[in-house]
Scaffold this motif. Sequence first.
Motif, PDB file in Angstrom:
ATOM      1  N   ALA A  52       0.841  -1.202   0.000  1.00  0.00           N
ATOM      2  CA  ALA A  52       0.000   0.000   0.000  1.00  0.00           C
ATOM      3  C   ALA A  52       0.878   1.254   0.000  1.00  0.00           C
ATOM      4  O   ALA A  52       0.597   2.221  -0.717  1.00  0.00           O
ATOM      5  CB  ALA A  52      -0.924   0.002   1.210  1.00  0.00           C
ATOM      6  N   MET A  53       1.967   1.233   0.802  1.00  0.00           N
ATOM      7  CA  MET A  53       2.879   2.383   0.858  1.00  0.00           C
ATOM      8  C   MET A  53       3.503   2.612  -0.514  1.00  0.00           C
ATOM      9  O   MET A  53       3.611   3.756  -0.967  1.00  0.00           O
ATOM     10  CB  MET A  53       3.957   2.124   1.913  1.00  0.00           C
ATOM     11  CG  MET A  53       4.795   3.332   2.254  1.00  0.00           C
ATOM     12  SD  MET A  53       3.824   4.684   2.978  1.00  0.00           S
ATOM     13  CE  MET A  53       4.547   6.068   2.128  1.00  0.00           C
ATOM     14  N   GLN A  54       3.885   1.522  -1.165  1.00  0.00           N
ATOM     15  CA  GLN A  54       4.477   1.643  -2.494  1.00  0.00           C
ATOM     16  C   GLN A  54       3.485   2.266  -3.478  1.00  0.00           C
ATOM     17  O   GLN A  54       3.838   3.156  -4.257  1.00  0.00           O
ATOM     18  CB  GLN A  54       4.939   0.255  -2.994  1.00  0.00           C
ATOM     19  CG  GLN A  54       5.827   0.302  -4.222  1.00  0.00           C
ATOM     20  CD  GLN A  54       7.063   1.200  -4.013  1.00  0.00           C
ATOM     21  OE1 GLN A  54       7.766   1.083  -3.018  1.00  0.00           O
ATOM     22  NE2 GLN A  54       7.284   2.121  -4.945  1.00  0.00           N
ATOM     23  N   LYS A  55       2.222   1.800  -3.397  1.00  0.00           N
ATOM     24  CA  LYS A  55       1.189   2.351  -4.291  1.00  0.00           C
ATOM     25  C   LYS A  55       0.964   3.835  -4.022  1.00  0.00           C
ATOM     26  O   LYS A  55       0.758   4.618  -4.946  1.00  0.00           O
ATOM     27  CB  LYS A  55      -0.136   1.595  -4.092  1.00  0.00           C
ATOM     28  CG  LYS A  55      -0.198   0.284  -4.849  1.00  0.00           C
ATOM     29  CD  LYS A  55      -1.558  -0.368  -4.662  1.00  0.00           C
ATOM     30  CE  LYS A  55      -1.610  -1.730  -5.329  1.00  0.00           C
ATOM     31  NZ  LYS A  55      -2.751  -2.525  -4.859  1.00  0.00           N
ATOM     32  N   LEU A  82       0.429   5.990   8.373  1.00  0.00           N
ATOM     33  CA  LEU A  82       0.820   7.211   9.085  1.00  0.00           C
ATOM     34  C   LEU A  82       1.946   6.965  10.085  1.00  0.00           C
ATOM     35  O   LEU A  82       2.535   7.904  10.604  1.00  0.00           O
ATOM     36  CB  LEU A  82      -0.390   7.801   9.831  1.00  0.00           C
ATOM     37  CG  LEU A  82      -1.640   8.125   8.991  1.00  0.00           C
ATOM     38  CD1 LEU A  82      -2.785   8.592   9.896  1.00  0.00           C
ATOM     39  CD2 LEU A  82      -1.325   9.204   7.958  1.00  0.00           C
ATOM     40  N   THR A  83       2.246   5.685  10.377  1.00  0.00           N
ATOM     41  CA  THR A  83       3.285   5.376  11.364  1.00  0.00           C
ATOM     42  C   THR A  83       4.671   5.468  10.707  1.00  0.00           C
ATOM     43  O   THR A  83       4.799   5.823   9.533  1.00  0.00           O
ATOM     44  CB  THR A  83       3.079   3.969  11.963  1.00  0.00           C
ATOM     45  OG1 THR A  83       3.230   2.971  10.923  1.00  0.00           O
ATOM     46  CG2 THR A  83       1.692   3.835  12.581  1.00  0.00           C
ATOM     47  N   SER A  84       5.707   5.148  11.495  1.00  0.00           N
ATOM     48  CA  SER A  84       7.064   5.318  10.960  1.00  0.00           C
ATOM     49  C   SER A  84       7.537   4.116  10.153  1.00  0.00           C
ATOM     50  O   SER A  84       8.305   4.246   9.209  1.00  0.00           O
ATOM     51  CB  SER A  84       8.037   5.591  12.112  1.00  0.00           C
ATOM     52  OG  SER A  84       7.981   4.530  13.051  1.00  0.00           O
ATOM     53  N   MET A  93       7.091   3.893   6.521  1.00  0.00           N
ATOM     54  CA  MET A  93       5.788   4.488   6.250  1.00  0.00           C
ATOM     55  C   MET A  93       5.970   6.014   6.196  1.00  0.00           C
ATOM     56  O   MET A  93       7.092   6.495   6.089  1.00  0.00           O
ATOM     57  CB  MET A  93       4.797   4.071   7.349  1.00  0.00           C
ATOM     58  CG  MET A  93       4.635   2.555   7.508  1.00  0.00           C
ATOM     59  SD  MET A  93       3.488   1.801   6.307  1.00  0.00           S
ATOM     60  CE  MET A  93       4.601   0.890   5.275  1.00  0.00           C
ATOM     61  N   LEU A  94       4.864   6.762   6.330  1.00  0.00           N
ATOM     62  CA  LEU A  94       4.949   8.220   6.186  1.00  0.00           C
ATOM     63  C   LEU A  94       5.660   8.894   7.360  1.00  0.00           C
ATOM     64  O   LEU A  94       6.155  10.016   7.227  1.00  0.00           O
ATOM     65  CB  LEU A  94       3.540   8.812   6.023  1.00  0.00           C
ATOM     66  CG  LEU A  94       2.835   8.489   4.697  1.00  0.00           C
ATOM     67  CD1 LEU A  94       1.356   8.876   4.776  1.00  0.00           C
ATOM     68  CD2 LEU A  94       3.504   9.209   3.524  1.00  0.00           C
ATOM     69  N   ARG A 100       5.451   2.226  15.614  1.00  0.00           N
ATOM     70  CA  ARG A 100       5.689   1.191  14.609  1.00  0.00           C
ATOM     71  C   ARG A 100       4.469   0.278  14.459  1.00  0.00           C
ATOM     72  O   ARG A 100       3.696   0.097  15.399  1.00  0.00           O
ATOM     73  CB  ARG A 100       6.887   0.336  14.998  1.00  0.00           C
ATOM     74  CG  ARG A 100       8.215   1.080  15.014  1.00  0.00           C
ATOM     75  CD  ARG A 100       9.299   0.212  15.623  1.00  0.00           C
ATOM     76  NE  ARG A 100       8.918  -0.215  16.976  1.00  0.00           N
ATOM     77  CZ  ARG A 100       9.471  -1.233  17.623  1.00  0.00           C
ATOM     78  NH1 ARG A 100      10.407  -1.974  17.055  1.00  0.00           N
ATOM     79  NH2 ARG A 100       9.071  -1.549  18.849  1.00  0.00           N
ATOM     80  N   THR A 101       4.317  -0.300  13.278  1.00  0.00           N
ATOM     81  CA  THR A 101       3.263  -1.275  13.004  1.00  0.00           C
ATOM     82  C   THR A 101       3.905  -2.661  13.067  1.00  0.00           C
ATOM     83  O   THR A 101       4.828  -2.959  12.307  1.00  0.00           O
ATOM     84  CB  THR A 101       2.642  -1.018  11.617  1.00  0.00           C
ATOM     85  OG1 THR A 101       2.129   0.319  11.580  1.00  0.00           O
ATOM     86  CG2 THR A 101       1.508  -1.994  11.332  1.00  0.00           C
TER      87      THR A 101
END
Lengths: 196, 251
Positions: A52-55, A82-84, A93-94, A100-101
């Motif tokens: 999803a981050m890549q997209k 929205l996490t790191s 991530m953003l 962290r997730t």
Amino acid sequence: MIGIVNYGAGNIFSLTAALVRCNLPYGMINEPADFDKYERIIIPGVGHAGAAMQKLRDSGLAEAIPSLTKPVLGICVGMQLLTSFSEEGNADMLGIFPMRTLHFQQRISEKVPHMGWNTTQIRRDCRLFESIADDTYFYFVHSFFIEFQEEYTATSTNYGVDYAASIHKDNFYGVQFHPEKSGPAGEQLLLNFAAL
Amino acid sequence: MLAKRIIPCLDVKDGRTVKGVNFVDLRDAGDPVELAWQYSQQGADELVFLDITATHEGRKTMIDLVKSVARQVNIPFTIGGGINELKDADALLAAGADKISINSAAVRNPNLIDELAKSFGSQFVVVAVDTRLVDTQNLVHLRGGREQTDIVTEAWIKEAESRGAGEILLTSMDHDGTKNGFDVSLLSKINAAINIPLIASGGAGNEQHFVDVFQQSGVDAALAASVFHYGEILIPDLKNTLRKNHIVVRG
């Protein structure tokens, strides 16, 4: 009007259907200039956080998000963005929230995914939860969770571990559960977001 | 705490519910959307729609139905029946289904589980298994229990999990329709063998059966059809009974 970040990560029919039920008009954000058209922004997302981050990056929409000053709500994987960092794909991530997730597996003895209705405990004042009682049930379905962190955790949920079910920092909000599938409480949350 | 789920199941043919329904307030008992809405109001935690339509035209009706349900109902729902390839699942996802359930198609082509999980995520993929006791072994059955296979049920469920199923819906054909209670011993055994959610199905006849299946087998959810449709068990009453028995349910 609410703008939905349209970056191709999963289906958004259920979300738009819930907005319609709540009489909340919405439109799609397809390019960076579209962010200016809306007062509030929702980042949806299902599936794999790394993908999803890549997209989101490929869509050209990722860069604009951290500097937004209007209310932003990330839902499920949209919240994890929205996490790191996410262990799902070991991806950056953003980085809006210094959290962290993490993967449930190996950390809890309960079944994975965490699927079904669970309660959230209010940890700090958050306007997203106005008129929503403590310990209200929401619908969850996820295998990765955002670690509990005192400063930005608005509500927490326990599933083998206490984790952040919703987060809030300045104009940024995130919920791990699906408000669009969480009955009247979920619709109340969407209405609260629209009233921020 | 994560609540145990109560799931009414609706059989749908050509866009209409099949089994008789005995709700007082229904304007149209054959309308799956209205029925779904009623169940959501009563406190159902989730819904399953089984599409038993045989024709291609009927399938298109199903997509419209899924859209209507997603528009009007604010709880999650699963669609089963007629899903044989990725594009079938994709159409249902785009129409707003939260999960899809595959049964015979997965047995015939186990790779379908991997493909669906990879494309849409495990949380989207429910593997439904119909089982029947043959001599001393529980074997997987197809076509609503009519066609016996030589596949051992527990082995198949574990394989489905390892291939990426996000949830198992296990129906005991020996118990289905009897109203004598769920197959608690089989469900306990399966529940202990897997690490993904398990939905019990087949045999619900009264409220105590739900208490028993949750207390004795540890399953995550229980599904039933006729006892709910005919109003023999009302979901608010059932949840009160479960709560009195210290089973966590959503209010």
